[in-house]
Design a protein around this motif. Structure first.
Motif, mmCIF file in Angstrom:
data_model
loop_
_atom_site.group_PDB
_atom_site.id
_atom_site.type_symbol
_atom_site.label_atom_id
_atom_site.label_comp_id
_atom_site.label_asym_id
_atom_site.label_seq_id
_atom_site.Cartn_x
_atom_site.Cartn_y
_atom_site.Cartn_z
ATOM 1 N N MET A 1 0.837 -1.185 0.000
ATOM 2 C CA MET A 1 0.000 0.000 0.000
ATOM 3 C C MET A 1 0.878 1.243 0.000
ATOM 4 O O MET A 1 1.886 1.312 0.699
ATOM 5 N N ALA A 2 0.504 2.218 -0.800
ATOM 6 C CA ALA A 2 1.290 3.440 -0.898
ATOM 7 C C ALA A 2 1.162 4.263 0.379
ATOM 8 O O ALA A 2 0.145 4.198 1.075
ATOM 9 N N SER A 3 2.199 5.039 0.623
ATOM 10 C CA SER A 3 2.169 5.887 1.803
ATOM 11 C C SER A 3 1.179 7.032 1.593
ATOM 12 O O SER A 3 0.797 7.362 0.473
ATOM 13 N N PHE A 4 0.781 7.638 2.667
ATOM 14 C CA PHE A 4 -0.154 8.755 2.607
ATOM 15 C C PHE A 4 0.458 9.909 1.826
ATOM 16 O O PHE A 4 -0.224 10.577 1.030
ATOM 17 N N THR A 5 1.774 10.150 2.016
ATOM 18 C CA THR A 5 2.448 11.246 1.327
ATOM 19 C C THR A 5 2.449 11.016 -0.184
ATOM 20 O O THR A 5 2.175 11.932 -0.966
ATOM 21 N N ALA A 6 2.742 9.799 -0.604
ATOM 22 C CA ALA A 6 2.772 9.490 -2.032
ATOM 23 C C ALA A 6 1.378 9.646 -2.638
ATOM 24 O O ALA A 6 1.224 10.179 -3.742
ATOM 25 N N THR A 7 0.371 9.199 -1.926
ATOM 26 C CA THR A 7 -1.009 9.334 -2.398
ATOM 27 C C THR A 7 -1.377 10.804 -2.545
ATOM 28 O O THR A 7 -1.983 11.213 -3.549
ATOM 29 N N THR A 8 -0.996 11.611 -1.565
ATOM 30 C CA THR A 8 -1.305 13.032 -1.589
ATOM 31 C C THR A 8 -0.608 13.722 -2.768
ATOM 32 O O THR A 8 -1.206 14.561 -3.448
ATOM 33 N N LYS A 9 0.660 13.360 -2.997
ATOM 34 C CA LYS A 9 1.404 13.967 -4.102
ATOM 35 C C LYS A 9 0.764 13.633 -5.444
ATOM 36 O O LYS A 9 0.638 14.489 -6.322
ATOM 37 N N ARG A 10 0.378 12.391 -5.635
ATOM 38 C CA ARG A 10 -0.226 11.974 -6.898
ATOM 39 C C ARG A 10 -1.579 12.650 -7.081
ATOM 40 O O ARG A 10 -1.937 13.091 -8.181
ATOM 41 N N LYS A 11 -2.344 12.748 -6.004
ATOM 42 C CA LYS A 11 -3.655 13.404 -6.085
ATOM 43 C C LYS A 11 -3.495 14.874 -6.444
ATOM 44 O O LYS A 11 -4.223 15.397 -7.292
ATOM 45 N N ARG A 12 -2.514 15.524 -5.824
ATOM 46 C CA ARG A 12 -2.267 16.945 -6.111
ATOM 47 C C ARG A 12 -1.855 17.137 -7.567
ATOM 48 O O ARG A 12 -2.349 18.041 -8.247
ATOM 49 N N ALA A 13 -0.971 16.288 -8.051
ATOM 50 C CA ALA A 13 -0.512 16.391 -9.442
ATOM 51 C C ALA A 13 -1.679 16.168 -10.402
ATOM 52 O O ALA A 13 -1.810 16.883 -11.410
ATOM 53 N N ARG A 14 -2.511 15.188 -10.112
ATOM 54 C CA ARG A 14 -3.656 14.893 -10.977
ATOM 55 C C ARG A 14 -4.644 16.049 -10.988
ATOM 56 O O ARG A 14 -5.151 16.444 -12.042
ATOM 57 N N ARG A 15 -4.904 16.624 -9.819
ATOM 58 C CA ARG A 15 -5.847 17.746 -9.738
ATOM 59 C C ARG A 15 -5.315 18.968 -10.487
ATOM 60 O O ARG A 15 -6.078 19.675 -11.146
#
Length: 55
Positions: A1-15
């Motif tokens: 499972m990805a870390s919370f930080t990695a998930t947040t970074k990917r979500k921010r980039a996608r948005r």
């Protein structure tokens, strides 16, 4: 499972990417005139062009 930080970074980039696409789509929606609007001042086809009233 990805870390919370990695998930947040990917979500921010996608948005950010999606918001940029939305902005460009909105800008380009009415960037050019339709053919009817573009040639409206030329008059009817086959007839002489209307004289310019400003002269």
């Amino acid at each position: 499972m990805a870390s919370f930080t990695a998930t947040t970074k990917r979500k921010r980039a996608r948005r950010h990417k999606n918001s940029g696409q939305d902005r460009k789509k909105q800008q380009g929606q009415r960037s050019t005139l339709s053919a009817a609007e573009l040639f409206a001042g030329c008059g009817e086809p086959g007839k002489p062009a209307p004289s310019d009233a400003s002269n």
